[in-house]
Scaffold this active site. Structure first.
Site, PDB file in Angstrom:
ATOM      1  N   ASP A 121     -11.571   2.793   3.787  1.00 23.22           N
ATOM      2  CA  ASP A 121     -12.001   1.413   3.561  1.00 23.22           C
ATOM      3  C   ASP A 121     -13.523   1.334   3.424  1.00 23.22           C
ATOM      4  O   ASP A 121     -14.056   0.306   3.007  1.00 23.22           O
ATOM      5  CB  ASP A 121     -11.584   0.525   4.756  1.00 23.22           C
TER       6      ASP A 121
ATOM      7  N   GLN B 101      -5.011  -1.931   9.334  1.00 22.94           N
ATOM      8  CA  GLN B 101      -4.889  -3.245   8.692  1.00 22.94           C
ATOM      9  C   GLN B 101      -5.507  -4.323   9.579  1.00 22.94           C
ATOM     10  O   GLN B 101      -5.181  -4.417  10.762  1.00 22.94           O
ATOM     11  CB  GLN B 101      -3.401  -3.536   8.420  1.00 22.94           C
TER      12      GLN B 101
ATOM     13  N   LYS C 163       0.850  -1.205   0.000  1.00 22.28           N
ATOM     14  CA  LYS C 163       0.000   0.000   0.000  1.00 22.28           C
ATOM     15  C   LYS C 163       0.882   1.250   0.000  1.00 22.28           C
ATOM     16  O   LYS C 163       0.627   2.211  -0.734  1.00 22.28           O
ATOM     17  CB  LYS C 163      -0.946  -0.019   1.210  1.00 22.28           C
TER      18      LYS C 163
END
Ligand code: NAP
Length: 283
Positions: free
Chosen positions: A119, A96, A52
């Protein structure tokens, strides 16, 4: 023979578009910024987070990776999120998953400011997807919609069957297909006569987590087959939820694994970070 939907190629096109927009924003004095928090020593998570960071750098997005120890308390993590919520140069925050067991995932997701929830996991952003007013779409489903539209495939009026009802893939992709006027059926582990349902599908999205589960006899001739699955074989090779060898000869279009849905997920994270930065300017 099915047409292969090339996720690497489509992802590269979108990243080039994002890089252009990022450069334009920078010339106005705004650099989109993403903070990624990783808690603990999960090796796979470390690789995902590193990727990422690399992807951000490639398109000119500023990124910050915050590594926290395995024994981090929930309070410490929530404090860190609050600090990032308040920082102007950070437009997106991603924690995460999975998290160590002493930490409540739901509380963590709820702590991220909805404007920075790139997200799109928090209740407010999930609700906005239902209402059709979302700024951010969850990355994997958003990536699937891009694969379809950039391959000239519209869900409108089509029978769309989704196998899997997780919060991160099955449920949101069903909603997005519905929003594009598909006729959507969601299947799960309690669905009876699964093959009868899947054989109706013009567009079949498979997100189960079981290697090679969908076979050619479960697929209608000419169907569009989107394989979200990412399963590691004993020999270390990555494989999808769709048995490519038996499905590909029947399908009209198919995504391979690797190289289909996978590359799109990080790309859509970059897109959401850019959107978050643009939303801040509008405020
Ligand atoms: P998940 O949370 O484990 O959900 C799996 C779903 O599949 C559940 O809804 C489950 O039904 C259903 N299911 C399991 N066995 C089934 C069966 N025999 N028949 C019909 N349905 C069945 O998984 P997920 O997070 O959605 O992930 C699914 C797959 O996609 C995994 O391989 C994951 O690694 C992959 N994935 C890939 C990406 C990417 O970027 N490419 C992103 C996310 C996930 P119940 O609800 O009834 O249990």
């Amino acid at each position: 023979m099915a047409k292969i939907i090339d996720g690497k190629k489509i992802s590269a096109q979108i990243r080039a578009e994002i890089a252009e927009e990022v450069a334009a924003l920078k010339s106005e004095g705004v650099t989109p910024g993403l903070a990624v928090i990783i808690v603990g020593d999960n090796l796979a998570s470390k690789v995902y987070v590193r990727n990422k960071g690399k992807a951000c750098a490639e398109v000119g997005i500023y990124s910050e990776i915050i590594e926290m120890a395995q024994d981090t308390s929930q309070e410490q993590l929530l404090d860190k999120i609050e600090e990032l919520n308040l920082r102007d140069e950070i437009h997106g925050i991603l924690v995460q998953l999975p998290l160590p067991k002493q930490i409540d995932e739901k509380a963590v997701i709820a702590a991220i400011s909805p404007e920075k929830d790139v997200d799109a996991f928090c209740a407010e952003n999930v609700g906005k997807i239902m209402l059709g007013t979302a700024s951010f779409l969850p990355c994997t489903p958003a990536g699937i919609m891009q694969l379809l539209s950039r391959s000239g495939i519209s869900p409108e009026g089509k029978e769309c069957v989704v196998i899997g009802r997780s919060n991160i893939v099955g449920k949101p992709i069903s909603q997005l297909l519905l929003a594009e006027n598909g006729t959507v059926t969601i299947c799960h582990s309690k669905t009876k006569n699964l093959a009868e349902v899947t054989k109706r599908a013009d567009i079949l999205v498979v997100a189960i987590g079981r290697a090679d589960f969908v076979t050619g006899d479960m697929v209608k001739e000419g169907a569009v087959v989107i394989d979200v699955g990412m399963n590691r074989r004993d020999d270390g090779k990555l494989t999808g939820d769709v048995d490519f060898n038996s499905v590909e000869p029947r399908a009209g279009y198919i995504t391979p694994v690797p190289g289909g849905v996978g590359p799109m997920t990080i790309t859509m994270l970059l897109q959401n970070t850019l959107t978050a930065a643009k939303n801040r300017i509008k405020k």
